[in-house]
Design a protein around this motif. Structure first.
Motif, short mmCIF file in Angstrom:
data_model
loop_
_atom_site.label_atom_id
_atom_site.label_comp_id
_atom_site.label_asym_id
_atom_site.label_seq_id
_atom_site.Cartn_x
_atom_site.Cartn_y
_atom_site.Cartn_z
N VAL A 79 20.69 61.80 13.65
CA VAL A 79 19.93 61.11 12.61
C VAL A 79 18.52 61.69 12.52
O VAL A 79 18.00 61.94 11.44
CB VAL A 79 19.87 59.59 12.90
CG1 VAL A 79 18.91 58.90 11.95
CG2 VAL A 79 21.24 58.97 12.78
N VAL B 1 15.30 62.90 -0.67
CA VAL B 1 15.78 61.51 -0.58
C VAL B 1 17.30 61.45 -0.59
O VAL B 1 17.88 60.61 0.08
CB VAL B 1 15.18 60.59 -1.68
CG1 VAL B 1 13.77 60.23 -1.35
CG2 VAL B 1 15.29 61.21 -3.03
N ALA B 2 17.94 62.36 -1.34
CA ALA B 2 19.41 62.37 -1.33
C ALA B 2 19.91 62.68 0.07
O ALA B 2 20.91 62.12 0.52
CB ALA B 2 19.94 63.40 -2.32
N ILE C 275 18.49 61.77 2.85
CA ILE C 275 18.43 60.53 3.66
C ILE C 275 19.55 59.58 3.23
O ILE C 275 20.25 59.02 4.07
CB ILE C 275 17.05 59.86 3.52
CG1 ILE C 275 15.97 60.79 4.01
CG2 ILE C 275 17.02 58.57 4.33
CD1 ILE C 275 14.59 60.18 3.98
N VAL C 276 19.72 59.40 1.92
CA VAL C 276 20.72 58.43 1.45
C VAL C 276 22.11 58.82 1.96
O VAL C 276 22.85 57.99 2.49
CB VAL C 276 20.73 58.34 -0.09
CG1 VAL C 276 21.90 57.51 -0.57
CG2 VAL C 276 19.44 57.75 -0.59
N ILE C 277 22.46 60.10 1.80
CA ILE C 277 23.83 60.50 2.15
C ILE C 277 23.98 60.72 3.64
O ILE C 277 24.85 60.14 4.28
CB ILE C 277 24.23 61.77 1.37
CG1 ILE C 277 24.31 61.44 -0.11
CG2 ILE C 277 25.56 62.29 1.86
CD1 ILE C 277 24.61 62.59 -0.97
N ILE D 155 21.89 60.10 6.38
CA ILE D 155 21.59 59.01 7.32
C ILE D 155 22.34 57.75 6.91
O ILE D 155 22.94 57.07 7.73
CB ILE D 155 20.07 58.76 7.39
CG1 ILE D 155 19.40 60.00 7.95
CG2 ILE D 155 19.78 57.56 8.28
CD1 ILE D 155 17.92 59.87 8.15
N GLY D 156 22.32 57.45 5.61
CA GLY D 156 22.93 56.20 5.15
C GLY D 156 24.44 56.20 5.28
O GLY D 156 25.02 55.18 5.60
N ALA D 157 25.08 57.33 5.03
CA ALA D 157 26.54 57.32 5.02
C ALA D 157 27.15 58.12 6.17
O ALA D 157 27.87 57.60 7.00
CB ALA D 157 27.04 57.85 3.67
N ILE D 158 26.83 59.42 6.24
CA ILE D 158 27.53 60.30 7.19
C ILE D 158 27.23 59.90 8.64
O ILE D 158 28.14 59.76 9.45
CB ILE D 158 27.13 61.77 6.96
CG1 ILE D 158 27.33 62.15 5.50
CG2 ILE D 158 27.90 62.68 7.89
CD1 ILE D 158 28.73 62.40 5.08
N ALA D 159 25.94 59.69 8.96
CA ALA D 159 25.58 59.38 10.35
C ALA D 159 26.21 58.07 10.78
O ALA D 159 26.72 57.95 11.90
CB ALA D 159 24.07 59.32 10.50
N THR D 160 26.21 57.08 9.88
CA THR D 160 26.81 55.80 10.23
C THR D 160 28.31 55.96 10.42
O THR D 160 28.90 55.32 11.30
CB THR D 160 26.52 54.78 9.12
OG1 THR D 160 25.19 54.98 8.67
CG2 THR D 160 26.63 53.39 9.65
N LEU D 161 28.91 56.82 9.61
CA LEU D 161 30.34 57.08 9.77
C LEU D 161 30.62 57.69 11.14
O LEU D 161 31.59 57.34 11.82
CB LEU D 161 30.79 58.04 8.66
CG LEU D 161 32.25 57.96 8.25
CD1 LEU D 161 32.54 56.60 7.68
CD2 LEU D 161 32.56 59.03 7.23
#
Lengths: 119, 162, 399
Positions: free
Chosen positions: B35, B55-56, B58-60, B62-68
């Motif tokens: 992250v 910003v894209a 961070i959104v993709i 950190i927001g999606a891939i890292a959480t996955l």
């Protein structure tokens, strides 16, 4: 021009990150510190913990996360389109509709397959 | 000058985070280092005036891939919280692969005919990205939607098989 | 009376002292940061008092009324208490991640204040990707909660952390699609430009008039994004005690608490900016300082709505909540987005007057809303019939 706006974001990020750290350090100085094993045990409403908390989780959560990733990516693709919307013609609108409809079919597929049911 | 110092600083931190992600014994910590890497890359994008990409990112990532990735760690049996360690008996092969990939990328970067442009980033860069997506690059744009659909269907198929 | 000109006068004064341009900028950024951060932290105290007082009144209680006039000093007393409390870290916790989580939680919410336009160009950083920037730091907040849930090494906390991800992820999709509608109507992701784009009709040409269904959808999804009742499953006391922050005490808990209230305020401010015109209002072009009044009036109105709903509604079940998001809100948001895109493009190409496009948009919204509601109504009726037949084995709701 762009750098000027992000200068503030950078300074802001630095201070916003340091501020909670400094406050926590400050409370560390003034608060009482009297730990004991019972106090530090894992809280489960007074009942002793059985087994480790880090257990394997259900795949259900992962499936929702995967569906989310797909739609999140779609949103990121659509944002620049939305910004450019006033400057593009009919054909571009048609393409964007196709793009959204494709994902919409994906949603319907997930629905029919029961992937959206929370068991 | 200031920009260059900042760039080197952020790049160094990002590389350190990447190193942490590789050597961390706990898989969850490795994911958190990742992250950090993603965040560093986002800052680098913004330093290069590519605000939308920043910003894209961070959104993709950190927001999606890292959480996955964190989810995948939590869902795998007997991995969570255990000291995994960065070494097993195949680490020589992995190292050889990594070195080969690094050399390949370095060679490509040195060979690529990058054009140096000294002009400023246009103020309506995001509008141009949007126009490009539905204009010049419409085929990749539509293919991306098919790709996303395939990913969705594949994920559901895999998860339903249990 | 223009806040903007005060700032410009200050910069000119600094330059007049012979300070080099780089340092002037740095001083400017530093001052801006301190002003906005100071405002945000003071705001948190006010919001905590306001919400408790409102919830008290709505539920026929008094709310805080002991410390200071009307209990106004209660949050300050609470803050002092939390500052001096003993901090208990569970022995099993993963210490670094455990301590980092509240820091990230505060960091992500404070960062959002940097782009909120309080009046015309009275904004920390007037960036062109404002809407996406808000989404980006929202995603960072999800990460902080997941970290807290994992690092506590407590079953309730971990369950809360998982619920956070399931809920916030799911509701981020409809909220992103709905936030795209104002972006599409204005043609910019800059929050100040979006507010400026709602200045027609004497400063009252807000997007809520043409896209009421989108506004309602934002309201519902924002309740879930703000972890507020009826969507506060990730901290359901009766199920998982307190959720991801169960093992946190003293100041670290206070940071999560503060992040929660500021998050609600940010959601209110975004709703006000995207749908209620932000700082737009009558006479704002002549007296720019009025923008601050309009902005805060709208934002606190939204906050009042959120507090009202929280004090009134019971909590949903998790399967109901997820089904409602994916089977109702997501299709509805996609329909609204496509409908708005088609109608606006038609209006542009055929050169309709603005009133015609706006009217058609309104009709489209009402139709989408009515279709959704009638489908939902039909579904609930069949559900009730099924439950009446087999009273003791109620089926899980299916849509």
């Amino acid at each position: 021009m762009i750098a000027q706006q992000y200068g503030l974001v950078g300074v802001f990020a630095l201070i916003a990150f340091l501020f909670p750290i400094v406050t926590l350090a400050f409370t560390w100085l003034i608060r009482p510190k009297r730990p004991n094993p019972i106090k530090q045990s894992t809280y489960e409403c007074g009942i002793e913990t059985v087994g480790d908390a880090w257990v394997q989780f259900r795949a259900q959560y992962y499936l929702f996360a995967l569906i989310f990733v797909v739609f999140d990516l779609e949103a990121i693709f659509l944002f620049p389109f939305a910004v450019a919307f006033n400057k593009v013609g009919w054909f571009a609108l048609f393409e964007a509709i196709l793009f959204v409809l494709m994902l919409f079919f994906g949603l319907i597929y997930a629905w029919k397959k029961g992937a959206l049911e929370w068991q | 000058m200031v920009g260059q110092v900042l760039f080197i600083l952020v790049a160094a931190i990002t590389l350190l985070m990447a190193l942490g992600a590789v050597v961390a014994k706990n898989l969850f910590h490795a994911a958190l280092f990742l992250v950090g890497v993603f965040f560093g890359i986002a800052v680098l994008f913004i330093l290069l005036d590519a605000e939308f990409l920043g910003v894209a990112q961070i959104v993709i990532y950190i927001g999606a891939i890292a959480t996955l990735i964190v989810f995948a760690i939590m869902l795998s049996k007997n991995v969570m919280g255990k000291e995994a360690g960065a070494y097993n008996r195949n680490w020589y092969a992995a190292m050889a692969g990594a070195v080969f990939l690094f050399l390949l990328l370095a060679w490509l970067l040195l060979k690529a005919p990058f054009q140096m442009v000294s002009a400023d980033v246009p103020a309506d860069a995001i509008t141009q990205i949007g126009q490009g997506l539905v204009g010049t690059y419409v085929v990749p744009f539509e293919v991306a939607s098919v790709l996303l659909l395939v990913a969705l269907v594949g994920a559901i198929m895999l998860a339903r098989e249990r | 009376m223009d806040l903007r000109s005060i700032g410009e006068a200050f910069i000119a004064w600094l330059q007049g002292l012979g300070i080099p341009q780089g340092w002037v900028l740095l001083i400017n950024w530093l001052l801006g940061t301190l002003i906005i951060l100071g405002f945000a932290l003071t705001l948190a105290l006010v919001l905590i008092w306001l919400e408790r007082k409102l919830a008290g009144r709505i539920q026929d209680r008094l709310g805080p009324n002991r410390v200071g006039p009307f209990g106004l000093l209660q949050p300050i007393a609470d803050a002092l208490k939390l500052l001096t409390k003993e901090d208990i870290t569970p022995a099993d916790a993963d210490r670094i991640t455990y301590n980092l989580a509240p820091i990230i939680a505060v960091f992500h919410i404070l960062m959002m204040f940097a782009v909120i336009p309080f009046a015309d160009r009275v904004v920390g950083a007037n960036i062109n990707v404002g809407v996406l920037y808000l989404m980006a730091f929202g995603a960072l907040g999800t990460m902080a909660m997941l970290m807290a849930g994992w690092a506590s090494r407590n079953k309730y906390a971990l369950l809360g952390g998982f619920r956070v991800v399931a809920q916030l992820f799911s509701y981020e999709i409809p909220i992103a699609m709905v936030m795209m509608i104002p972006v599409l109507l204005v043609g910019s992701m800059n929050l100040n430009e979006i507010a400026r784009g709602q200045g027609s009709l004497f400063g009252l040409g807000w997007f809520v008039w043409v896209m009421p269904a989108a506004f309602l959808l934002y309201l519902v999804a924002a309740l879930a994004e703000g972890e507020r009742a009826p969507f506060d499953l990730l901290e359901a006391e009766s199920e998982i005690v307190a959720g991801y922050n169960i093992e946190y005490s003293a100041m670290k808990f206070a940071w999560f608490y503060l992040a929660f209230f500021l998050n609600t305020w940010i959601l209110s401010a975004v709703a006000a900016t995207l749908f209620l015109g932000g700082w737009q209002g009558p006479f704002v072009d002549r007296i720019p300082a009025l923008g601050v009044v309009y902005f805060f009036g709208k934002t606190f109105f939204m906050f009042f709505l959120f507090a009202w709903i929280r004090a009134t509604f019971p909590r949903l079940r998790i399967d109901q909540m997820m089904a409602f998001c994916w089977k109702v809100l997501v299709p509805m948001s996609l329909a609204l987005l496509l409908g708005a895109a088609i109608l606006v493009k038609l209006g542009q190409q055929l050169a309709w007057p603005f009133a015609v496009t706006g009217g058609l948009l309104f009709v489209m919204n009402v139709v989408v809303l009515l279709v959704t509601l009638s489908l939902l109504g039909r579904y609930t009726r069949t559900l009730h019939q099924q439950q009446n037949k087999r009273l003791f084995t109620p089926e899980l709701p299916r849509l």
